[in-house]
Design an enzyme around this catalytic site. Sequence first.
Site, PDB file in Angstrom:
ATOM      1  N   SER A   1       0.855  -1.187   0.000  1.00  0.00           N
ATOM      2  CA  SER A   1       0.000   0.000   0.000  1.00  0.00           C
ATOM      3  C   SER A   1       0.892   1.238   0.000  1.00  0.00           C
ATOM      4  CB  SER A   1      -0.898  -0.001   1.230  1.00  0.00           C
ATOM      5  OG  SER A   1      -0.115   0.300   2.369  1.00  0.00           O
ATOM      6  N   LYS A   2       0.238   2.390  -0.012  1.00  0.00           N
ATOM      7  CA  LYS A   2       0.974   3.654  -0.068  1.00  0.00           C
ATOM      8  C   LYS A   2       1.987   3.786   1.071  1.00  0.00           C
ATOM      9  CE  LYS A   2      -1.572   6.654  -3.024  1.00  0.00           C
ATOM     10  NZ  LYS A   2      -3.048   6.503  -2.984  1.00  0.00           N
ATOM     11  N   ARG A   3       1.695   3.125   2.186  1.00  0.00           N
ATOM     12  CA  ARG A   3       2.632   3.187   3.319  1.00  0.00           C
ATOM     13  C   ARG A   3       4.031   2.717   2.924  1.00  0.00           C
ATOM     14  NH1 ARG A   3       1.807  -0.551   7.028  1.00  0.00           N
ATOM     15  NH2 ARG A   3       0.297  -1.678   5.784  1.00  0.00           N
ATOM     16  N   HIS A   4       4.094   1.850   1.894  1.00  0.00           N
ATOM     17  CA  HIS A   4       5.388   1.286   1.508  1.00  0.00           C
ATOM     18  C   HIS A   4       6.092   2.112   0.440  1.00  0.00           C
ATOM     19  CE1 HIS A   4       2.948  -2.236   2.953  1.00  0.00           C
ATOM     20  NE2 HIS A   4       4.018  -2.327   3.706  1.00  0.00           N
ATOM     21  N   GLY A   5       5.558   3.278   0.143  1.00  0.00           N
ATOM     22  CA  GLY A   5       6.166   4.114  -0.899  1.00  0.00           C
ATOM     23  C   GLY A   5       5.221   4.228  -2.074  1.00  0.00           C
TER      24      GLY A   5
END
Length: 469
Positions: A237-241
């Site tokens: 997800s966006k949390r990972h970049g």
Amino acid sequence: MVRVRFAPSPTGHLHIGGARTALFNWLYAKNNNGKFILRIEDTDRTRSTEEYIDSIIEGMKWLNLDWDEGPYRQTDRFNIYREYTEKLLNEGKAYYCYCSPEELDQRRKEAMTQGKPQKYNGLCRNSKQPLSGRKPAVRFKMPYEGETAVSDLIKGSIVFENTQLDDLIIMRSDGTPTYNFTVVVDDVDMRITHVIRGDDHLNNTPKQIHIYNALGYKVPIFAHLPMILGSDKTRLSKRHGATSVIAYKEMGYLPEALVNYLVRLGWSYGNQEVFTRDELIQHFSFDNVGKSAAVFNPEKLLWLNSQYIIKSEPQNLVELVMPFLKKENIIKEGQTIDKEWLSKAIITLQERSKTITELADSLRYYISEDIEYDLKAKEKYLNKKNLDNLIESKEALKTLDNFTAPEIEKVFMSIVEKQGIKLGNIAQPVRVAITGRTESPGIFEVLQIAGKEKTLRRLEKAIEIINKS
Ligand code: GLU
């Protein structure tokens, strides 16, 4: 004839997972001389947007995943879904359901308190009585007993109990078709032979199998791709970049590098890491797609990108870097640039640029009229201690007619010898004067590319800065 499809819902940009699904479909089609179809599943009108459709198409084009048919849009195909609904109704494979949302809700709550499965109770399946004043939905008759086996090219055979199935609504009372139904109708209508998609759809597959059967269509072959996880093993997800394909385009990744990275998320071919497009087409098969989830590793993608930049033809990089130079205003509007010169400048930077953005940023000191100094570099090197060396370099370079790296080197070496200093004592301040930074390609090459006029002007400016300080 193999016919596969990529069927994104335009509720977001094309993301890494979707792009991998598209790629595996594309490769499978190419490997089998088949057809690749693009279908936009935009029936969820509240979440689908034109912007996302455009962005998905832009992403596909950028990755060079060209399609043979489409893009079809489900919202253009409502008549077809209606026709297929009629067919199922006429054949007794579907029925009108007059139960109101409130009634259904009430029954669901009751089932919940009694600890029973919250399924449709089959009321309208058995009673053929239309209820006046109510617009009916259409439900599909699922089998209530037995098992449904999904045979999957990646997962093997998976058996689902039919008691889990529900008489799902295929057409809402407002006449709009539902997700599982449109997918199957389209696959039937588009004569899809292989359904290659993320394994988040695996639970839909048994339901869909019964709809293919009811429509008298041979069930396609399934390949459900394992998920892509982030470094912490949770769903990517966006949390990972950055997860959108367009973001990678904007960050200066090469599409070939991203494709090469994506294909390795789940597929392997011995220990080979870098593949040409032709090699991918030739070697791709589901035999080498792993069962377990793949982990997205941005550092590896960056490394791969740097490898592709190193291998690229400089002329090709000229074209790729141009939009970045313009966007960053490194090339000003109306400014023309000699592409042959630019490609020589690029050669000096190819080994040191991991992305096209980095490449553009380094080209700044070759192209811009004004130099931006890194503050620390300026403090450390543009000071009185280096003044004499800078003046001496400037004077010596001024007399040089043949402004080439070997000649420039000779000039520097003779100063080094005369003064009994190290090359670094002179090269480093000159480097900061010319590039504004402490790191750059070899100083002699840098000066040659920058050219005599720019070099002298920048040395003068550096001297002036020191004198004023
Ligand atoms: N539209 C679905 C999605 O974007 C894909 C459906 C399918 O491939 O069957 O997840």
